[in-house]
Design an enzyme around this catalytic site. Structure first.
Site, short mmCIF file in Angstrom:
data_model
loop_
_atom_site.label_atom_id
_atom_site.label_comp_id
_atom_site.label_asym_id
_atom_site.label_seq_id
_atom_site.Cartn_x
_atom_site.Cartn_y
_atom_site.Cartn_z
N ASN A 100 0.83 -1.20 0.00
CA ASN A 100 0.00 0.00 0.00
C ASN A 100 0.87 1.26 0.00
O ASN A 100 1.70 1.40 -0.90
CB ASN A 100 -1.09 -0.02 1.08
N ASP A 101 0.75 2.15 0.95
CA ASP A 101 1.34 3.48 0.86
C ASP A 101 2.79 3.49 0.36
O ASP A 101 3.63 2.76 0.87
CB ASP A 101 1.36 4.16 2.23
N GLN A 117 4.64 0.22 1.90
CA GLN A 117 4.07 -0.67 2.91
C GLN A 117 3.90 -2.05 2.28
O GLN A 117 3.32 -2.19 1.20
CB GLN A 117 2.72 -0.14 3.37
N SER A 158 3.84 4.20 7.71
CA SER A 158 4.37 5.05 6.65
C SER A 158 5.32 6.13 7.14
O SER A 158 5.34 6.50 8.32
CB SER A 158 3.21 5.70 5.88
N ASP A 230 2.60 8.92 10.05
CA ASP A 230 2.90 9.32 8.67
C ASP A 230 3.71 10.61 8.57
O ASP A 230 3.30 11.58 7.94
CB ASP A 230 1.60 9.47 7.85
N GLU A 277 -4.81 11.44 7.44
CA GLU A 277 -3.57 10.68 7.35
C GLU A 277 -2.74 11.00 6.10
O GLU A 277 -3.16 11.69 5.19
CB GLU A 277 -3.81 9.17 7.49
#
Length: 519
Positions: A100-101, A117, A158, A230, A277
């Site tokens: 993901n991120d 991620q 993150s 983050d 976020e």
């Protein structure tokens, strides 16, 4: 079960239909690591590699809940294979596992570094590590494995990366500048970190980003509130200091400052009512005019503010605006230290495919600018120029009249293509390719795809579109990049004839480029 860790990897057998189990790794009676995965000894679909180099030479005791036996292979080398019917052809995806991120985006020593991620043992969100890849052109990526691993304080959420050009953190070895990585250690997201809180931590690399070492005095920012996370850091040259933006809780963010990259103080709080976020914060010249620089503050869902920043206060000068109107593309982050001052970002697109060893992909890197459209300014995202290196062939058509009995038809011979078109604003039309329908409605000047709709500005009385199709994800750019739609779907490669239909429309020009794979 007890075994001597004498290899770089163990290969854990899994299948999509098995029940989740949690594996606990103990060393000298102490829990050091745990993973949640669909372990399956009897009929595995895949074997996911788990990097255990940091445990090498130690005896590991494994417990499993619910209790079952475990069988696994060992290996010192793994290969990164990008196969499968639905493997994205022009978007980065990890060889195995969920991503993901995007994290830790930085340019260093001639290479673009990109971390993300990563769940290395499943195609669902869990077990957050940082995976890593590098590129010389932002298009072709070399994956080099996981670099940040869950520990007693949490899983690896993150963060960002910068070059410590002045060795402020004092971690440089030799003449090579150190890369610093700021990340969230997400306490209580694993059994190993049970009861811990979310904190902001530091890691560093002295070998060009391949190996990350966690800072011995972590955390550098203790828990402020809830699941604060983050961190994104940028250098503010005018005041010779560093600025961090950080998600705090719900719709609240903070701006922090530091002179030494280790000690941070909050200087401002910001609320973004429709987003949360993964903040990003950077300056851009309006219409490439260096005498008119504005700052952009954005969050995970691509809402953003435009304003000014003097090193201590971000003055918001716009309403909350929106860039992405699609069903995917989330947590966009931009690279630091890119030569020439370019601001380039990527984001992740969530899409899972049944019976596949990978899930999700990242956006094509996008060049960020601020553009004047009409009487206002907007954030714009367009594919980087380097993307055109993937063109195999381009076919162009000009001043095409389309009616019910005469649609525009064009066969595509690849799984990925890039289509740019300019059409008259007064006539509705639809675009169909690979089973994905995109519709422009001239009555209300909207663009629709699947269940998502975006309002267009249609400057100069033209509909300007660019569409990049891939196997599980399509990116749609409109209004000179000020409207973006990231659309997750599953391509039907049988439907490979582009069809543009209308009762009565004029396509002023259209360019259709077939794309070669990045692999």
């Amino acid at each position: 079960m007890e075994f001597l860790c004498d290899s770089n990897y163990i290969l854990l057998p899994t299948s999509d239909n098995a029940q989740n189990k949690r594996i606990y790794f103990y060393i000298d009676g102490k829990l050091e690591y745990d993973l949640l995965l669909r372990l399956d000894n009897d009929a595995p679909d895949y074997k996911f590699p788990v990097d255990v180099k940091h445990f090498k030479g130690k005896n590991i005791t494994i417990n499993i809940e619910p209790m079952m036996n475990i069988c696994f292979d060992k290996t010192d080398e793994i290969s990164y294979v990008y196969d499968g019917k639905y493997r994205p052809q022009v978007h980065f995806s990890a060889s195995r596992g969920w991503i993901n991120d995007p994290n830790g985006l930085v340019y260093s020593n001639g290479k673009y570094l990109m971390y993300f991620q990563h769940n290395p043992v499943a195609t669902t969100w869990e077990n957050m590590h940082w995976g890593g890849a590098c590129s010389k052109d932002l298009i072709h990526w070399h994956e080099f494995g996981d670099v940040l691993f869950p520990d007693k304080d949490g899983t690896m959420f993150s963060g960002c990366a910068i070059i410590d050009k002045y060795n402020l953190a004092g971690l440089q070895q030799g003449d090579t500048q150190t890369i610093l990585y700021f990340y969230t250690c997400a306490g209580n997201t694993s059994e190993t970190s049970k009861g811990k809180s979310f904190t902001q931590c530091l890691a560093y690399s002295t070998d060009g980003g391949k190996t990350l070492v966690k800072y011995k005095n972590n955390p550098i920012i203790k828990n402020i509130k809830a699941e604060n996370r983050d961190p994104k850091v940028i250098y503010y040259a005018q005041n010779n200091k560093y600025i961090m933006v950080l998600f705090i809780d719900k719709h609240s963010f903070a701006i922090l400052e530091s002179k030494n990259l280790l000690d941070w103080q909050i200087i401002q709080e910001i609320t973004m009512s429709d987003d949360w976020e993964c903040p990003d914060f950077y300056p851009l010249a309006v219409d490439n005019n260096d005498d008119n620089v504005k700052w952009v503050f954005s969050a995970a869902g691509d809402r953003y503010y435009i304003g000014t920043f003097d090193g201590t206060h971000f003055e918001i000068e716009s309403e909350q605006k929106r860039l992405n109107f699609g069903n995917a593309s989330y947590a966009a982050q931009s690279w630091s230290n890119i030569p020439g001052g370019r601001r380039i970002r990527t984001a992740f697109a969530c899409n899972t495919i049944a019976n596949s060893p990978f899930a999700c992909c990242l956006n094509i890197p996008q060049e960020m600018t601020i553009k004047t459209v009409g009487n206002d300014i907007y954030l714009s995202a367009l594919p980087i120029k380097e993307f055109e290196s993937l063109y195999i062939r381009t076919d162009s058509y000009y001043d095409i009249e389309i009616c019910k009995s005469k649609p525009l038809l064009h066969k595509i011979n690849t799984k990925a293509c890039d289509i740019s078109l300019c059409a008259d604003v007064e006539k509705s039309f639809t675009i169909n390719l690979y089973g994905l329908k995109i519709e422009y409605n001239s009555t209300d000047k909207t663009l629709s795809c699947l269940d998502k709709t975006a309002q267009l500005k249609c400057a100069n009385n033209r509909v300007e579109l660019r569409i990049i199709y891939d196997t599980i994800y399509t990116e749609i750019f409109a209004d000179y990049g000020t409207v973006f739609m990231g659309m997750a779907y599953i391509q039907d490669s049988n439907l490979n004839t582009l069809s543009i239909n209308s009762d009565n429309a004029i396509i002023h020009n259209i360019n259709i480029s077939e794309l070669k794979s990045i692999y």
